[in-house]
Motif scaffolding. Structure first.
Motif, PDB file in Angstrom:
ATOM      1  N   UNK A 291       0.856  -1.180   0.000  1.00 32.86           N
ATOM      2  CA  UNK A 291       0.000   0.000   0.000  1.00 32.86           C
ATOM      3  C   UNK A 291       0.893   1.231   0.000  1.00 32.86           C
ATOM      4  N   UNK A 292       0.365   2.322  -0.515  1.00 33.29           N
ATOM      5  CA  UNK A 292       1.113   3.571  -0.506  1.00 33.29           C
ATOM      6  C   UNK A 292       1.480   3.933   0.924  1.00 33.29           C
ATOM      7  N   UNK A 293       2.763   4.158   1.172  1.00 34.35           N
ATOM      8  CA  UNK A 293       3.244   4.460   2.523  1.00 34.35           C
ATOM      9  C   UNK A 293       3.962   3.294   3.181  1.00 34.35           C
ATOM     10  N   UNK A 294       3.827   2.096   2.618  1.00 29.96           N
ATOM     11  CA  UNK A 294       4.567   0.942   3.149  1.00 29.96           C
ATOM     12  C   UNK A 294       6.064   1.096   2.861  1.00 29.96           C
ATOM     13  N   UNK A 295       6.873   0.429   3.663  1.00 28.15           N
ATOM     14  CA  UNK A 295       8.337   0.375   3.474  1.00 28.15           C
ATOM     15  C   UNK A 295       8.939   1.771   3.290  1.00 28.15           C
ATOM     16  N   UNK A 296       8.722   2.674   4.251  1.00 26.78           N
ATOM     17  CA  UNK A 296       9.184   4.061   4.085  1.00 26.78           C
ATOM     18  C   UNK A 296      10.698   4.218   3.997  1.00 26.78           C
TER      19      UNK A 296
ATOM     20  N   UNK B 207       4.960   3.024  -9.629  1.00 28.39           N
ATOM     21  CA  UNK B 207       4.717   4.459  -9.458  1.00 28.39           C
ATOM     22  C   UNK B 207       3.471   4.722  -8.607  1.00 28.39           C
ATOM     23  N   UNK B 208       2.524   3.768  -8.621  1.00 27.68           N
ATOM     24  CA  UNK B 208       1.325   3.897  -7.787  1.00 27.68           C
ATOM     25  C   UNK B 208       1.630   3.655  -6.313  1.00 27.68           C
ATOM     26  N   UNK B 209       2.521   2.700  -6.053  1.00 30.29           N
ATOM     27  CA  UNK B 209       2.741   2.244  -4.673  1.00 30.29           C
ATOM     28  C   UNK B 209       3.862   2.971  -3.945  1.00 30.29           C
TER      29      UNK B 209
END
Length: 450
Positions: free
Chosen positions: A106-111, A132-134
């Motif tokens: 999800x967007x924000x994972x593995x910062x 590019x989405x994730x």
């Protein structure tokens, strides 16, 4: 020395020199400039050339090296936990596994992630778009190179802004020269397809005890006296911006899930199986665009798929064993008597399974059958069909577990798919799992009617 598959049925040992490996490591560090604040994941098998830089890059710059657990590279959720738990900044993916990994993010994972390097097979536009989405502000690089030239010889930083017209393998790395040549080893014009050849310090010494093959593939450089180039067998062309576009293989060598496979090696092993008089192996795309190995055989006795697979597994790694088989009365031939591969029939649904079709009977079985049909690109799945006979493999198992989690809200480990690999068995297990989370899987296995 790293062994790769051979078209004659004998794997060939590539003799890479230290100078080539060192050049690759020095270029890598000059390009990405890791520091002691960085962390690299080592998750590639030691028999695969990518492991060389995974193991040694950190030594050149003082970065931290984190070893993934065995088989951990196949588990997207485990990799997510590893990245977040160790503040990983740098990781490598084969593109097909990158797609599986991105599907669980999800967007924000593995910062902590700063750079993702891809190689091993062709990076596709859908991989780039999903990336590019994730992820935001994470660098994605597409690398290219055969084992015969110390891992990677070109790189392309994927533009993360704007629309792309295609995916490139980029430009040569330091102290490396790339040529696109015609059949006479002459340079082809800009935009014209030819064979990609490699020159420079990273070109290997040759193949161990394979003088003829070495002389065929490692030839004198027509453009630099005293040097050699390696003929890759890959087709490519120069683009107007100075990058190179990869087109595909010149021969019948294929890439499936990141593994470089010579179909001739499989055919050689298959021809040694008792009762097989003729055979051919092709890589066919299913409805989802995934390549699968298909074995075509003329057999003296009734075709026994399980027997064939067991025989091949005794001499070949599992990823080189076809799960789809087509029995023929005779092989199609061209007018000059050679095998006509283009005339071999497409596999039918009946070729995929050894079981008689039985339709789903419960809501859970219908849900799982629909998931399998979409995932495997098959029109009809029966409850006793084996997931792996239908073309399933380790990457698809990872995706299957993710889909079951997302659509059915049930969390199961990847190993369960290998234990309960039919719709009936998996449905029964999932229903049982909902009723009781405490009973052991082994006890349950004994109670399933097979």
């Amino acid at each position: 020395m790293i062994y790769t598959s051979g078209s004659t049925g004998n794997p060939k040992g590539v003799m890479n020199e230290h100078g080539g490996v060192v050049n690759r490591l020095l270029w890598t560090q000059s390009e990405y400039r890791l520091t002691a604040e960085d962390s690299i994941v080592q998750k590639t098998s030691f028999s695969f050339d990518v492991s060389v830089w995974e193991l040694l890059w950190s030594v050149t710059c003082g970065a931290k090296l984190v070893f993934a657990k065995p088989e951990g590279h196949k588990d997207a959720l485990y990799l997510k936990e590893l990245i977040e738990g160790h503040n990983i900044t740098t990781i490598h993916f084969v593109p097909s596994m990158l797609g599986v990994f991105l599907g669980s993010m999800e967007l924000g994972d593995c910062p902590s992630l700063q750079r993702v390097l891809c190689s091993g097979e062709a990076l596709q536009m859908d991989h780039v778009n999903l990336f590019k989405e994730k992820f935001r502000n994470v660098r994605l690089d597409n690398l290219y190179g055969p084992t015969e030239a110390a891992i990677d010889v070109s790189s392309w930083e994927v533009p993360l802004e704007g629309d792309l017209s295609g995916v490139s393998i980029g430009k040569p790395v330091a102290n490396t020269r790339l040529y696109v040549l015609d059949e006479d080893n002459g340079l082809v014009p800009l935009g014209v397809t030819g064979e990609l050849c490699i020159g420079g310090i990273q070109v290997a010494r040759g193949y161990l005890n394979r003088e003829e093959l070495t002389a065929e593939r490692f030839i004198a450089n027509p453009f630099a006296a005293g040097e050699r180039i390696y003929k890759t067998g890959d087709l490519a062309r120069w683009l107007p911006d100075g990058n190179i576009e990869y087109i595909g293989r010149k021969d019948n060598q294929v890439k499936i899930r990141g593994y470089r496979i010579e179909l001739g090696e499989i055919e050689n092993a298959l021809s040694l199986v008792a009762g097989i008089s003729q055979c051919c192996v092709l890589a066919k795309e299913d409805a989802s665009g995934n390549k699968r190995l298909v074995g075509y055989v003329v057999s003296e006795e009734k075709l026994d798929k399980t027997y064939l697979q067991d025989q091949l597994k005794s001499s070949l790694p599992e990823y080189m064993v076809p799960m789809i088989w087509v029995e023929l009365d005779q092989m199609p031939l061209t007018s000059n008597g050679k095998l006509d591969r283009k005339s071999l029939p497409e596999p039918e649904s009946s070729d995929l399974s050894t079981k008689e079709y039985v339709a789903p009977r419960t809501e859970r079985e219908e849900q799982l059958a629909a998931i399998w049909q979409n995932l495997l690109g098959i029109e009809k799945v029966g409850i006793h069909d084996n997931f792996f006979e239908l073309g399933g493999h380790s990457l698809l198992v990872t995706r299957l577990v993710s889909i079951i989690r997302d659509e059915l809200s049930i969390e199961i480990p990847i190993t369960d798919i290998f234990k309960f690999n039919t719709v009936y068995e998996l449905s029964s297990y999932l229903n049982y799992k909902i009723i009781s989370f405490n009973d052991s899987i082994d006890e349950f296995s004994m109670n399933i009617e097979l």
